[in-house]
Design a protein around this motif. Structure first.
Motif, PDB file in Angstrom:
ATOM      1  N   ARG A 220      -8.797  16.231  11.588  1.00  0.00           N
ATOM      2  CA  ARG A 220      -8.925  16.812  12.613  1.00  0.00           C
ATOM      3  C   ARG A 220      -7.356  15.476  13.339  1.00  0.00           C
ATOM      4  O   ARG A 220      -6.586  16.124  14.349  1.00  0.00           O
ATOM      5  CB  ARG A 220      -9.515  16.482  13.563  1.00  0.00           C
ATOM      6  N   ASP A 221      -7.774  14.593  12.731  1.00  0.00           N
ATOM      7  CA  ASP A 221      -6.402  13.504  13.256  1.00  0.00           C
ATOM      8  C   ASP A 221      -5.114  13.493  12.691  1.00  0.00           C
ATOM      9  O   ASP A 221      -4.831  13.133  12.002  1.00  0.00           O
ATOM     10  CB  ASP A 221      -6.866  12.788  13.053  1.00  0.00           C
ATOM     11  N   TRP A 222      -4.482  13.874  13.367  1.00  0.00           N
ATOM     12  CA  TRP A 222      -2.675  14.684  12.585  1.00  0.00           C
ATOM     13  C   TRP A 222      -1.879  13.376  13.906  1.00  0.00           C
ATOM     14  O   TRP A 222      -1.215  13.405  13.744  1.00  0.00           O
ATOM     15  CB  TRP A 222      -2.368  15.378  12.989  1.00  0.00           C
ATOM     16  N   SER A 223      -1.923  11.949  14.983  1.00  0.00           N
ATOM     17  CA  SER A 223      -1.358  12.128  15.692  1.00  0.00           C
ATOM     18  C   SER A 223      -0.703  10.727  15.042  1.00  0.00           C
ATOM     19  O   SER A 223      -0.464  10.254  15.410  1.00  0.00           O
ATOM     20  CB  SER A 223      -2.720  11.299  17.298  1.00  0.00           C
ATOM     21  N   GLY A 224      -1.549  10.120  13.753  1.00  0.00           N
ATOM     22  CA  GLY A 224      -1.220   9.222  13.292  1.00  0.00           C
ATOM     23  C   GLY A 224      -1.824   7.885  14.030  1.00  0.00           C
ATOM     24  O   GLY A 224      -1.617   6.502  12.917  1.00  0.00           O
ATOM     25  N   ASP A 225      -2.956   7.663  14.784  1.00  0.00           N
ATOM     26  CA  ASP A 225      -3.224   6.566  15.747  1.00  0.00           C
ATOM     27  C   ASP A 225      -4.493   6.108  13.903  1.00  0.00           C
ATOM     28  O   ASP A 225      -4.425   4.713  14.267  1.00  0.00           O
ATOM     29  CB  ASP A 225      -4.441   7.155  16.370  1.00  0.00           C
ATOM     30  N   PHE A 226      -4.914   6.894  13.036  1.00  0.00           N
ATOM     31  CA  PHE A 226      -5.126   6.702  11.615  1.00  0.00           C
ATOM     32  C   PHE A 226      -4.574   5.627  11.191  1.00  0.00           C
ATOM     33  O   PHE A 226      -5.118   4.293  10.491  1.00  0.00           O
ATOM     34  CB  PHE A 226      -6.296   7.267  10.885  1.00  0.00           C
ATOM     35  N   TYR A 227      -3.318   6.371  10.848  1.00  0.00           N
ATOM     36  CA  TYR A 227      -2.698   5.071   9.755  1.00  0.00           C
ATOM     37  C   TYR A 227      -1.874   4.025  11.435  1.00  0.00           C
ATOM     38  O   TYR A 227      -1.798   2.945  10.662  1.00  0.00           O
ATOM     39  CB  TYR A 227      -1.296   6.188   9.754  1.00  0.00           C
ATOM     40  N   VAL A 228      -1.614   3.842  12.099  1.00  0.00           N
ATOM     41  CA  VAL A 228      -1.551   2.786  12.388  1.00  0.00           C
ATOM     42  C   VAL A 228      -2.518   1.518  13.178  1.00  0.00           C
ATOM     43  O   VAL A 228      -2.575   0.273  12.269  1.00  0.00           O
ATOM     44  CB  VAL A 228      -0.797   3.041  14.842  1.00  0.00           C
ATOM     45  N   GLU A 229      -4.073   2.663  13.422  1.00  0.00           N
ATOM     46  CA  GLU A 229      -4.794   1.506  13.003  1.00  0.00           C
ATOM     47  C   GLU A 229      -4.977   0.278  11.329  1.00  0.00           C
ATOM     48  O   GLU A 229      -5.183  -0.428  11.485  1.00  0.00           O
ATOM     49  CB  GLU A 229      -6.402   2.044  13.154  1.00  0.00           C
ATOM     50  N   MET A 230      -4.952   0.866  10.806  1.00  0.00           N
ATOM     51  CA  MET A 230      -4.741   0.618   9.358  1.00  0.00           C
ATOM     52  C   MET A 230      -3.304   0.425   8.726  1.00  0.00           C
ATOM     53  O   MET A 230      -3.555  -0.860   8.442  1.00  0.00           O
ATOM     54  CB  MET A 230      -4.239   1.736   8.139  1.00  0.00           C
ATOM     55  N   ALA A 231      -2.308  -0.045   9.221  1.00  0.00           N
ATOM     56  CA  ALA A 231      -1.403  -0.445   9.211  1.00  0.00           C
ATOM     57  C   ALA A 231      -2.068  -2.422   9.906  1.00  0.00           C
ATOM     58  O   ALA A 231      -1.182  -3.350   9.437  1.00  0.00           O
ATOM     59  CB  ALA A 231      -0.001  -0.850  10.611  1.00  0.00           C
ATOM     60  N   ARG A 232      -2.614  -1.957  11.203  1.00  0.00           N
ATOM     61  CA  ARG A 232      -2.738  -3.618  11.961  1.00  0.00           C
ATOM     62  C   ARG A 232      -3.939  -3.829  10.680  1.00  0.00           C
ATOM     63  O   ARG A 232      -3.731  -5.318  10.053  1.00  0.00           O
ATOM     64  CB  ARG A 232      -4.108  -3.188  13.235  1.00  0.00           C
TER      65      ARG A 232
ATOM     66  N   TRP B 234       0.947  -1.383  -0.003  1.00  0.00           N
ATOM     67  CA  TRP B 234      -0.204  -0.041   0.200  1.00  0.00           C
ATOM     68  C   TRP B 234       0.838   1.103  -0.040  1.00  0.00           C
ATOM     69  O   TRP B 234       2.125   1.070   0.613  1.00  0.00           O
ATOM     70  CB  TRP B 234      -1.090   0.217   0.999  1.00  0.00           C
ATOM     71  N   PHE B 235       0.874   2.211  -0.454  1.00  0.00           N
ATOM     72  CA  PHE B 235       1.099   3.338  -0.888  1.00  0.00           C
ATOM     73  C   PHE B 235      -0.103   4.579  -0.597  1.00  0.00           C
ATOM     74  O   PHE B 235      -0.740   4.391  -0.950  1.00  0.00           O
ATOM     75  CB  PHE B 235       1.538   3.804  -2.307  1.00  0.00           C
ATOM     76  N   LEU B 236       0.667   5.398   0.775  1.00  0.00           N
ATOM     77  CA  LEU B 236       0.242   6.182   1.556  1.00  0.00           C
ATOM     78  C   LEU B 236       0.356   7.506   1.175  1.00  0.00           C
ATOM     79  O   LEU B 236       1.860   7.304   1.862  1.00  0.00           O
ATOM     80  CB  LEU B 236      -0.635   6.034   3.124  1.00  0.00           C
ATOM     81  N   ASN B 237       0.013   8.394   1.547  1.00  0.00           N
ATOM     82  CA  ASN B 237       0.465   9.799   3.007  1.00  0.00           C
ATOM     83  C   ASN B 237       0.149   9.236   3.902  1.00  0.00           C
ATOM     84  O   ASN B 237      -1.157   9.946   4.030  1.00  0.00           O
ATOM     85  CB  ASN B 237      -0.422  11.033   1.857  1.00  0.00           C
ATOM     86  N   PHE B 238       1.158  10.457   4.402  1.00  0.00           N
ATOM     87  CA  PHE B 238       0.879  11.001   5.670  1.00  0.00           C
ATOM     88  C   PHE B 238       0.498  12.044   6.010  1.00  0.00           C
ATOM     89  O   PHE B 238       0.805  13.206   6.865  1.00  0.00           O
ATOM     90  CB  PHE B 238       1.950  10.637   6.940  1.00  0.00           C
ATOM     91  N   ILE B 239      -1.131  11.663   6.338  1.00  0.00           N
ATOM     92  CA  ILE B 239      -2.063  13.309   6.398  1.00  0.00           C
ATOM     93  C   ILE B 239      -3.173  12.561   5.884  1.00  0.00           C
ATOM     94  O   ILE B 239      -3.396  12.100   5.480  1.00  0.00           O
ATOM     95  CB  ILE B 239      -2.205  14.311   6.056  1.00  0.00           C
ATOM     96  N   THR B 240      -4.588  12.158   6.916  1.00  0.00           N
ATOM     97  CA  THR B 240      -6.191  11.682   6.545  1.00  0.00           C
ATOM     98  C   THR B 240      -6.908  12.093   5.337  1.00  0.00           C
ATOM     99  O   THR B 240      -7.036  13.585   5.444  1.00  0.00           O
ATOM    100  CB  THR B 240      -6.598  12.013   7.978  1.00  0.00           C
TER     101      THR B 240
END
Length: 436
Positions: A31-43, A13-19
């Motif tokens: 609104r979420d810039w913490s990275g939580d969304f991407y950590v969930e996505m990694a799982r 998967w190819f992504l950018n670090f901003i929702t």
């Protein structure tokens, strides 16, 4: 269900670090810039047995489109966070997924990057990779005290010397240098750690690293080699390549060319996996999927956003061109391979049609139900010969719903066909990548 050979191919998967989806119904509003969304996505990606995730990066806010920052900031093209800290978070939330942030040879000192990669590969327990870029924007260069970037081909000459240096730094510790001999009180055998005394045209470094050799020795190296110098560079160093292709014939021609270049560099062509970018659009029916794609991609703001993104990548002002005329012949000192690939996809079309039909990664063949898209992916890989696909969401449409449509809809359909992995065999990234 299409019946083909059981040869497996890889998914990444190819992504950018901003929702991305800050305007849509299923987004988080940006609104979420913490990275939580991407950590969930990694799982989620690990649950779906993806080989790796790439985190893209740019180092500037672009003024290429229309000569101002307006379109870039309005559409959220280049606001980005540094991908390296996110990569560390992702590795701590997963056990098998490879994580590959982007870092530029034009702006990282070689010793610093070599040390950083070795350190994170330890933290990741052998699952770290580096997406190698030379950067392609004068605006990025100006953020680092330069007036402009070096010329395209010279950037690759510099990157070649850079890779030669960082690989020597990674190898400055022999695999068994750490002895931890309590009888002699010796932690490291000094005879197995070596200076490199590297002196080149562009770079100079004494070495050695003061970092213990990493679990993989070298991180997995990823590169998007599309231009002629880029292909040579990728064939010389890359373990996996980001590629584009408008149809199976061109995809096969690209892969065959890369494999021939690998052989010319004395490498086994099976040791480098070419993954083709795609943006699947799936729904419960084929008609619904096409309607979804058309609804997303025919909006005027979507078209402007794609063109602003392409301006940022290529340093060409796409606002100058008539949307209802063919793309004129243009050249760039920016990302030449991307421009050439888009121009090929745009042949015989107006600029508007090229954006709506193919976007930035060529999605025309991958719209339908999970079953029909899985069939098409399997058919194309059979024709191309491998090695897999690098999924990216349609521009600014990344949200939890889209991830779920892929990981819980499309991937299970691929698994039922026996064409992608259903579990990980190895603990380390490179070992899983080279498994098939």
């Amino acid at each position: 269900m299409t019946t083909l050979s059981n040869k497996k191919f890889h998914l990444a998967w190819f992504l950018n670090f901003i929702t991305d989806d800050w305007q849509g119904t299923w987004g988080d509003g940006g609104r979420d810039w913490s990275g939580d969304f991407y950590v969930e996505m990694a799982r989620d990606l690990e649950r779906a047995c993806f080989d790796y995730v790439i985190i893209e990066d740019k180092l500037m806010v672009s003024t290429a489109y229309g000569g101002t920052m307006e379109a870039d900031l309005k559409h959220g093209v280049n606001p980005k966070h540094d991908p390296v800290p996110l990569a560390v978070l992702m590795t701590q939330a997963t056990e098998r997924l490879g994580v590959v942030p982007t870092m530029s040879t034009s702006f990282y000192p070689p010793f610093l990057l070599a040390r950083l990669c070795a350190t994170i590969d330890h933290i990741a327990r052998g699952r770290f990779g580096w997406n190698i870029v030379t950067s392609a924007e004068d605006r990025a260069a100006q953020n680092f005290g330069m007036d402009r970037l070096y010329e395209h081909d010279e950037r690759y000459a510099m990157a070649t010397e850079y890779l030669d240096l960082v690989r020597q730094l990674w190898d400055s510790w022999e695999p068994d240098a750490v002895v931890r001999d309590q009888e002699t009180g010796t932690y490291v055998d000094h005879t197995k750690v070596h200076v490199v005394d590297f002196v080149g045209k562009y770079y100079k470094s004494r070495g050695p690293l003061n970092t213990v050799r990493s679990p993989q020795g070298h991180p997995v190296l990823c590169q998007a080699g599309a231009s002629a110098p880029g292909r040579e560079f990728a064939a010389r160093y890359a373990d996996t390549i980001v590629a584009t292709g408008s149809n199976p014939t061109r995809m096969k021609a690209y892969r065959d060319d890369i494999r021939a270049k690998l052989v010319a560099h004395g490498r086994n062509p099976d040791d480098c996996k070419v993954l083709f970018l795609m943006s699947p659009v799936v729904a419960d029916t084929v008609e619904e999927a096409h309607a979804k794609k058309l609804r997303w991609m025919s909006e005027p703001r979507y078209i402007e956003m794609v063109l602003a993104t392409m301006s940022s990548i290529t340093e060409i002002d796409f606002s100058r061109f008539d949307l209802d005329a063919p793309l004129p012949a243009v050249t760039t000192n920016g990302e030449r391979g991307f421009l050439e690939a888009f121009a090929r996809r745009a042949e015989g079309k107006t600029l508007r049609q090229a954006v709506i039909e193919d976007g930035m990664s060529g999605t025309a063949d991958f719209v339908g139900t999970p079953e029909t898209v899985a069939d098409r992916m399997a058919e194309i890989m059979e024709e191309v010969g491998g090695d897999g696909f690098l999924i990216t969401s349609p521009e600014k449409k990344l949200n939890r719903r889209y991830v779920t449509e892929i990981t819980d809809g499309l991937v299970p359909a691929l698994m039922r066909r026996g064409v992608v992995r259903t579990s990980y065999t190895h603990e380390r990234f490179r070992d899983n990548l080279l498994e098939f």
